[in-house]
Design a protein around this motif. Structure first.
Motif, PDB file in Angstrom:
ATOM      1  N   MET A 161       0.761  -1.040   0.009  1.00 40.76           N
ATOM      2  CA  MET A 161       0.126  -0.134  -0.028  1.00 40.76           C
ATOM      3  C   MET A 161       0.936   1.352   0.051  1.00 40.76           C
ATOM      4  O   MET A 161       0.431   2.226  -0.722  1.00 40.76           O
ATOM      5  CB  MET A 161      -0.813  -0.182   1.259  1.00 40.76           C
ATOM      6  CG  MET A 161      -1.781   1.173   1.406  1.00 40.76           C
ATOM      7  SD  MET A 161      -3.414   0.726   1.088  1.00 40.76           S
ATOM      8  CE  MET A 161      -4.087   1.982   1.681  1.00 40.76           C
ATOM      9  N   LYS A 162       1.818   1.195   0.759  1.00 39.87           N
ATOM     10  CA  LYS A 162       2.768   2.389   0.745  1.00 39.87           C
ATOM     11  C   LYS A 162       3.475   2.595  -0.489  1.00 39.87           C
ATOM     12  O   LYS A 162       3.574   3.779  -0.955  1.00 39.87           O
ATOM     13  CB  LYS A 162       3.877   2.260   1.989  1.00 39.87           C
ATOM     14  CG  LYS A 162       3.417   2.167   3.183  1.00 39.87           C
ATOM     15  CD  LYS A 162       4.484   2.173   4.140  1.00 39.87           C
ATOM     16  CE  LYS A 162       4.094   2.289   5.696  1.00 39.87           C
ATOM     17  NZ  LYS A 162       5.179   2.101   6.622  1.00 39.87           N
ATOM     18  N   LEU A 163       3.772   1.591  -1.284  1.00 42.05           N
ATOM     19  CA  LEU A 163       4.280   1.807  -2.630  1.00 42.05           C
ATOM     20  C   LEU A 163       3.386   2.322  -3.456  1.00 42.05           C
ATOM     21  O   LEU A 163       3.849   3.312  -4.294  1.00 42.05           O
ATOM     22  CB  LEU A 163       4.936   0.072  -3.096  1.00 42.05           C
ATOM     23  CG  LEU A 163       5.722   0.323  -4.186  1.00 42.05           C
ATOM     24  CD1 LEU A 163       6.888   1.298  -4.176  1.00 42.05           C
ATOM     25  CD2 LEU A 163       6.021  -1.123  -4.577  1.00 42.05           C
ATOM     26  N   THR A 164       2.345   1.969  -3.402  1.00 43.55           N
ATOM     27  CA  THR A 164       1.272   2.445  -4.438  1.00 43.55           C
ATOM     28  C   THR A 164       1.022   3.962  -4.049  1.00 43.55           C
ATOM     29  O   THR A 164       1.082   4.892  -5.072  1.00 43.55           O
ATOM     30  CB  THR A 164      -0.192   1.794  -4.033  1.00 43.55           C
ATOM     31  OG1 THR A 164      -0.025   0.482  -4.048  1.00 43.55           O
ATOM     32  CG2 THR A 164      -1.421   2.157  -5.108  1.00 43.55           C
ATOM     33  N   HIS A 165       1.047   4.290  -2.742  1.00 36.80           N
ATOM     34  CA  HIS A 165       0.973   5.725  -2.522  1.00 36.80           C
ATOM     35  C   HIS A 165       2.143   6.609  -2.935  1.00 36.80           C
ATOM     36  O   HIS A 165       2.127   7.800  -3.741  1.00 36.80           O
ATOM     37  CB  HIS A 165       0.788   5.866  -0.796  1.00 36.80           C
ATOM     38  CG  HIS A 165      -0.745   5.917  -0.417  1.00 36.80           C
ATOM     39  ND1 HIS A 165      -1.643   6.215  -1.155  1.00 36.80           N
ATOM     40  CD2 HIS A 165      -0.917   5.119   0.748  1.00 36.80           C
ATOM     41  CE1 HIS A 165      -2.863   5.735  -0.390  1.00 36.80           C
ATOM     42  NE2 HIS A 165      -2.421   5.078   0.607  1.00 36.80           N
ATOM     43  N   LEU A 166       3.292   5.987  -2.665  1.00 33.75           N
ATOM     44  CA  LEU A 166       4.631   6.633  -3.169  1.00 33.75           C
ATOM     45  C   LEU A 166       4.644   6.697  -4.695  1.00 33.75           C
ATOM     46  O   LEU A 166       4.928   7.767  -5.128  1.00 33.75           O
ATOM     47  CB  LEU A 166       5.757   5.781  -2.797  1.00 33.75           C
ATOM     48  CG  LEU A 166       7.154   6.294  -3.079  1.00 33.75           C
ATOM     49  CD1 LEU A 166       7.430   7.700  -2.467  1.00 33.75           C
ATOM     50  CD2 LEU A 166       8.297   5.521  -2.593  1.00 33.75           C
ATOM     51  N   LEU A 167       4.137   5.658  -5.449  1.00 35.53           N
ATOM     52  CA  LEU A 167       4.009   5.700  -7.007  1.00 35.53           C
ATOM     53  C   LEU A 167       3.123   6.835  -7.496  1.00 35.53           C
ATOM     54  O   LEU A 167       3.333   7.523  -8.276  1.00 35.53           O
ATOM     55  CB  LEU A 167       3.784   4.447  -7.419  1.00 35.53           C
ATOM     56  CG  LEU A 167       4.884   3.605  -7.497  1.00 35.53           C
ATOM     57  CD1 LEU A 167       4.434   2.176  -8.134  1.00 35.53           C
ATOM     58  CD2 LEU A 167       6.122   3.979  -8.456  1.00 35.53           C
ATOM     59  N   THR A 168       2.157   7.013  -6.629  1.00 34.07           N
ATOM     60  CA  THR A 168       0.956   7.795  -6.961  1.00 34.07           C
ATOM     61  C   THR A 168       1.681   9.247  -6.788  1.00 34.07           C
ATOM     62  O   THR A 168       1.248  10.128  -7.692  1.00 34.07           O
ATOM     63  CB  THR A 168      -0.309   7.583  -6.091  1.00 34.07           C
ATOM     64  OG1 THR A 168      -0.756   6.363  -6.482  1.00 34.07           O
ATOM     65  CG2 THR A 168      -1.359   8.472  -6.573  1.00 34.07           C
ATOM     66  N   ILE A 169       2.079   9.588  -5.568  1.00 29.86           N
ATOM     67  CA  ILE A 169       2.582  10.777  -5.351  1.00 29.86           C
ATOM     68  C   ILE A 169       3.753  11.316  -6.569  1.00 29.86           C
ATOM     69  O   ILE A 169       3.655  12.273  -6.994  1.00 29.86           O
ATOM     70  CB  ILE A 169       3.216  11.012  -4.088  1.00 29.86           C
ATOM     71  CG1 ILE A 169       1.946  11.028  -2.800  1.00 29.86           C
ATOM     72  CG2 ILE A 169       4.184  12.343  -3.860  1.00 29.86           C
ATOM     73  CD1 ILE A 169       2.527  10.765  -1.476  1.00 29.86           C
TER      74      ILE A 169
END
Length: 171
Positions: free
Chosen positions: A1-9
């Protein structure tokens, strides 16, 4: 989940940065707009210098059969100009005008080196430094000297020179 948020940002940041990028077309459009706005107007329009120049008035006087133009302007006396307020008379033949006092003093010195002149430098509020080649209380004599300088200038002069100046404090 953290990786998804980081990629989105990261993706949103990259899109935002690329959207602000200026292009040559943007620069050209801004340049053409600025040029179009300048056409037909003087570079001095709207400046304090233009107001000073507009305050300098010229009047025509009859002397015998001649008409002589005299410019009225507020002037000052730089400390190293070669004259004081008491040295300047009503009518003055101005042979040059400069933005830099160094250039005005150089012209003054060239005139004085000829032995035919007792030139000095005055300044306007702009400041513009005038080189005065001759000063007198007689408009007729000033007109004669103006004609002499026009017929046989001591050196090439720019357009608008020489002219007769009367300081406003002597009006």
């Amino acid at each position: 989940m953290k990786l998804t948020h980081l990629l989105t940002i990261i993706t949103i940041s990259l899109l935002a940065l690329s959207a602000c990028k200026t292009t040559e077309a943007n620069y050209r459009a801004a340049y053409e707009s600025a040029v179009a706005g300048r056409q037909g107007s003087s570079p001095l329009e709207g400046t304090i210098y233009n107001q000073f120049r507009q305050n300098a008035t010229t009047r025509q006087f009859r002397v015998g059969n001649d008409t002589i133009g005299v410019r009225f302007e507020n002037i000052g006396f730089p400390s190293d100009g070669g004259a004081t307020r008491d040295d300047m008379l009503h009518y003055n033949i101005v042979v040059g005008g400069f933005k830099q006092i160094f250039n005005a003093k150089a012209m003054r010195d060239r005139l004085n080196d000829t032995g035919d002149y007792n030139a000095f430098v005055v300044n306007t509020r702009e400041p513009l430094y005038y080189v005065v080649a001759f000063t007198t209380d007689s408009l007729e004599l000033a007109g004669q000297h103006l004609d002499t300088i026009l017929q046989s200038p001591p050196f090439p002069m720019r357009d608008g020179y020489p002219f007769i100046l009367q300081p406003t404090h002597l009006r």
